[in-house]
Design a protein around this motif. Structure first.
Motif, PDB file in Angstrom:
ATOM      1  N   GLY A  53       0.808  -1.160  -0.053  1.00  0.00           N
ATOM      2  CA  GLY A  53      -0.006   0.142  -0.159  1.00  0.00           C
ATOM      3  C   GLY A  53       0.858   1.155   0.194  1.00  0.00           C
ATOM      4  N   VAL A  54       2.288   1.251  -0.229  1.00  0.00           N
ATOM      5  CA  VAL A  54       3.077   2.460   0.103  1.00  0.00           C
ATOM      6  C   VAL A  54       3.925   2.329  -1.341  1.00  0.00           C
ATOM      7  CG1 VAL A  54       4.482   3.911   1.322  1.00  0.00           C
ATOM      8  CG2 VAL A  54       2.920   2.334   2.315  1.00  0.00           C
ATOM      9  N   SER A  55       3.877   3.783  -1.814  1.00  0.00           N
ATOM     10  CA  SER A  55       4.692   3.830  -2.995  1.00  0.00           C
ATOM     11  C   SER A  55       5.511   5.170  -2.840  1.00  0.00           C
ATOM     12  CB  SER A  55       4.024   3.959  -4.325  1.00  0.00           C
ATOM     13  OG  SER A  55       3.117   5.293  -4.151  1.00  0.00           O
ATOM     14  N   VAL A  56       6.401   5.440  -3.906  1.00  0.00           N
ATOM     15  CA  VAL A  56       7.522   6.673  -3.561  1.00  0.00           C
ATOM     16  C   VAL A  56       6.870   7.804  -3.883  1.00  0.00           C
ATOM     17  CG1 VAL A  56       9.515   7.589  -4.412  1.00  0.00           C
ATOM     18  CG2 VAL A  56       9.664   5.256  -4.090  1.00  0.00           C
ATOM     19  N   ASP A  57       5.741   7.639  -5.006  1.00  0.00           N
ATOM     20  CA  ASP A  57       4.913   8.818  -5.489  1.00  0.00           C
ATOM     21  C   ASP A  57       3.757   9.293  -4.266  1.00  0.00           C
ATOM     22  OD1 ASP A  57       6.050   8.999  -7.903  1.00  0.00           O
ATOM     23  OD2 ASP A  57       4.325   7.746  -8.705  1.00  0.00           O
ATOM     24  N   LEU A  58       3.328   8.288  -3.694  1.00  0.00           N
ATOM     25  CA  LEU A  58       2.602   8.602  -2.280  1.00  0.00           C
ATOM     26  C   LEU A  58       3.350   9.365  -1.362  1.00  0.00           C
ATOM     27  CD1 LEU A  58       0.022   8.432  -0.685  1.00  0.00           C
ATOM     28  CD2 LEU A  58       0.761   6.029   0.054  1.00  0.00           C
ATOM     29  N   VAL A  59       4.543   8.784  -1.107  1.00  0.00           N
ATOM     30  CA  VAL A  59       5.537   9.496  -0.155  1.00  0.00           C
ATOM     31  C   VAL A  59       5.760  10.888  -0.454  1.00  0.00           C
ATOM     32  CG1 VAL A  59       7.658   9.576   1.295  1.00  0.00           C
ATOM     33  CG2 VAL A  59       6.523   7.390   0.823  1.00  0.00           C
ATOM     34  N   GLN A  60       5.974  11.227  -1.741  1.00  0.00           N
ATOM     35  CA  GLN A  60       6.217  12.547  -2.339  1.00  0.00           C
ATOM     36  C   GLN A  60       5.116  13.331  -2.076  1.00  0.00           C
ATOM     37  OE1 GLN A  60       9.083  13.969  -4.584  1.00  0.00           O
ATOM     38  NE2 GLN A  60       7.891  15.458  -3.381  1.00  0.00           N
ATOM     39  N   ARG A  61       3.713  12.768  -2.501  1.00  0.00           N
ATOM     40  CA  ARG A  61       2.760  13.780  -2.217  1.00  0.00           C
ATOM     41  C   ARG A  61       2.325  14.233  -0.757  1.00  0.00           C
ATOM     42  NH1 ARG A  61      -1.359   9.752  -5.565  1.00  0.00           N
ATOM     43  NH2 ARG A  61      -0.609  10.228  -7.559  1.00  0.00           N
ATOM     44  N   LEU A  62       2.915  13.284  -0.063  1.00  0.00           N
ATOM     45  CA  LEU A  62       2.872  13.449   1.688  1.00  0.00           C
ATOM     46  C   LEU A  62       3.744  14.674   1.836  1.00  0.00           C
ATOM     47  CD1 LEU A  62       2.365  10.156   3.096  1.00  0.00           C
ATOM     48  CD2 LEU A  62       0.581  11.959   2.980  1.00  0.00           C
ATOM     49  N   VAL A  63       4.857  14.669   1.372  1.00  0.00           N
ATOM     50  CA  VAL A  63       6.033  15.636   1.301  1.00  0.00           C
ATOM     51  C   VAL A  63       5.360  16.900   0.959  1.00  0.00           C
ATOM     52  CG1 VAL A  63       8.346  16.392   0.727  1.00  0.00           C
ATOM     53  CG2 VAL A  63       7.789  13.959   1.564  1.00  0.00           C
ATOM     54  N   ASP A  64       4.837  16.742  -0.190  1.00  0.00           N
ATOM     55  CA  ASP A  64       4.377  18.133  -1.077  1.00  0.00           C
ATOM     56  C   ASP A  64       3.166  18.768  -0.179  1.00  0.00           C
ATOM     57  OD1 ASP A  64       6.181  17.678  -3.023  1.00  0.00           O
ATOM     58  OD2 ASP A  64       4.274  16.763  -4.352  1.00  0.00           O
ATOM     59  N   PHE A  65       2.644  18.030   0.773  1.00  0.00           N
ATOM     60  CA  PHE A  65       1.452  18.827   1.585  1.00  0.00           C
ATOM     61  C   PHE A  65       2.099  19.765   2.653  1.00  0.00           C
ATOM     62  CE2 PHE A  65      -1.156  14.853   1.188  1.00  0.00           C
ATOM     63  CZ  PHE A  65      -1.857  15.512  -0.089  1.00  0.00           C
TER      64      PHE A  65
END
Length: 505
Positions: free
Chosen positions: A200-212
């Motif tokens: 359930g976790v991807s690098v793109d998802l982590v990037q989105r969280l950082v972008d927040f």
């Protein structure tokens, strides 16, 4: 020579690392799986001595101290194992060349490993025990399919899962309940995150969280932090040991994808313009909701847009001010309905209950507004907010004329610990009756989310639900701001007009 010190997760011993360790050794490295006290036959617990997190940190420290100072140490922590690994790295920061987080959370100072237990029910039970001071005893290990409650078992061979069950050991409760104590020295150690997308976790998802813009996540975009993905479940050492060994070797060499720091891109995905030119409509902020009211005689039907998540609590601007949601609301107003955006409390996957309450409160507030026809309401959900559709599908009120969703998550992802919760739209749709459903489906959706959508579609078709699919064949998750506008405009307009038609019928 690089030395890999590998710390196993909950209930497990050195046996889980055997195949990966053999491949690392064949590549010319040293590999030393750590036997954790009480979890491995090689290091049984002394009944007269308490086994807790500090015990396991000491086990890892002993492994680190046994390595000559001329060797580069890469310390790998899987699952629970990241807690003793991080504790040891904090005390031997000068000895650790790199710390690898293998499909695990981000432990924080003063927080016990219990916070990372994916099973929400079990976590609540253990938290109650801890509050009572009842911290002794052990946690019975899972067996067979029960392992899924601790993470996706995707691609783990049946024989490997049987062996995992046969060799599993009870987890001492104090290892999960004792807070992790860090001095901060570990902050200087280079880090690699290995994410298992099947969990359930991807690098793109982590990037989105950082972008927040949440300050607690900005460290993930530092140059010393790299990321890899493995297209498998939570147990890569069992499902793809060769791929895992290759990733660990590359991590030791300093490779890995780096994240984009906040501020280096003036337009992170969630803040890019809405792809349709929509008329300006003034915002009317009423508590937790913003209403975009069209011209004309009230009352008007309303479309309430429910954002996805989890969105970190520190994210600014908050979702109801994101261009995409504002654009949808103004588009609804252009079509003659009151468009509504709101903020809800889905900051963590543990927050669905609270977020559901927030949405229900927002709906009541909108229906009570004199400019809104309370008998003609549509709800439109996005992304991780898709799980919030379950309540409305299970018991649709008469005034709910349509339910729509864009690239939604429609069943809990494996690492969310919500399998037995009510937030399971693919199960709830059987009770939707005649409620019209409009689903915007991204053709290039991530496989894990796409699987939940397909399960929902199959369930909807099996029960005869009134489901309209609006496909965006070349669309990604969040296609409004990620893909060329000409590819998304027709689908957005079609979906909006379908929803409005159901409100007017």
């Amino acid at each position: 020579m690089t030395v890999f010190i590998m710390v196993p997760g909950v209930f497990t011993g050195t046996h889980v690392w055997q195949e990966t360790a053999a491949r690392l050794t064949a590549a010319g490295a040293e590999a030393h799986p750590v036997a954790l006290t009480g979890l491995d036959a090689a290091r049984p617990a002394d009944p007269s001595v308490t086994t807790d997190l500090e015990t396991h940190i000491a086990d890892v420290l002993a492994a680190v101290d046994a390595v000559g100072t001329d060797r580069d140490i890469v310390l790998v922590g899987h699952d629970y194992g990241i807690h003793p690994a991080l504790g040891a790295a904090d005390r031997r920061a000068e000895r650790i060349a790199r710390l690898v987080y293998l499909d695990c959370g981000m432990p924080r100072n003063g927080v016990p490993a219990l916070a990372a237990v994916p099973d929400r029910t079990l976590r609540a039970q253990l938290a109650e025990r801890s509050e009572r001071g009842d911290v002794d005893g052990e946690l019975t290990p899972p067996a067979g399919e029960e392992w899924r409650r601790w993470g996706s078992t995707a691609e783990v061979p049946g024989t490997a899962l049987d062996r995992l069950s046969a060799l599993a050991a009870p987890q001492p409760l104090r290892t999960l309940l004792q807070p992790l104590r860090l001095s901060g020295a570990v902050a200087a150690v280079p880090v690699t995150g290995v994410l298992c997308t099947g969990n359930g976790v991807s690098v793109d998802l982590v990037q989105r969280l950082v972008d927040f813009g949440d300050p607690t996540l900005t460290a993930l975009a530092q140059p010393r932090v790299g990321f890899f993905e493995l297209a498998t479940g939570h147990w890569p050492m069992l499902s793809c040991p060769a791929d895992l060994a290759d990733v660990l070797l590359r991590a030791a060499a300093g490779e890995g994808r780096r994240l984009r720091p906040v501020g280096t891109d003036s337009s992170p995905a969630h803040l890019r313009p809405f792809p349709l030119d929509v008329p300006e409509v003034a915002r009317d902020r009423k508590g937790q909701v913003d209403l975009y009211v069209p011209a004309g005689e009230p009352p008007r039907p309303a479309v309430i847009f429910v954002h996805g998540g989890p969105v970190p609590a520190g994210a600014r601007p908050t979702p109801r001010d994101w261009p995409t949601l504002v654009g949808y609301a103004r588009l609804a107003a252009a079509e003659g309905a009151v468009g509504v955006t709101l903020d809800h409390s889905l900051h963590d996957v543990a927050d669905y209950e609270r977020a559901a309450g927030d949405v229900a409160d927002a709906v009541r507030a909108v229906r009570s507004d004199p400019r809104v026809d309370p008998e003609r309401i549509a709800l439109w959900f996005f992304s991780g907010g898709g799980l919030l559709t379950a309540d409305w599908l299970a018991e649709p009120p008469a005034w709910l004329r349509c339910l729509a969703a864009s690239y939604p998550v429609l069943a809990p992802l494996p690492n969310w610990g919500l399998t037995d919760s009510r937030f399971h739209p693919a199960r709830a749709v059987a009770r939707a009756g005649g409620l019209p459903l409009v689903l915007l489906r991204a053709g290039l959706e991530t496989p894990e989310i796409a699987a939940t959508v397909e399960a929902f579609v199959t369930a909807a078709q099996d029960c005869g639900a009134r489901l309209e699919l609006v496909d965006v064949p070349d669309g990604h998750h969040g296609f409004e701001t990620l893909d060329p506008p000409e590819e998304t405009r027709p689908a957005l307009l079609h979906a909006m007009r379908s929803v409005i038609a159901h409100l007017e019928s």
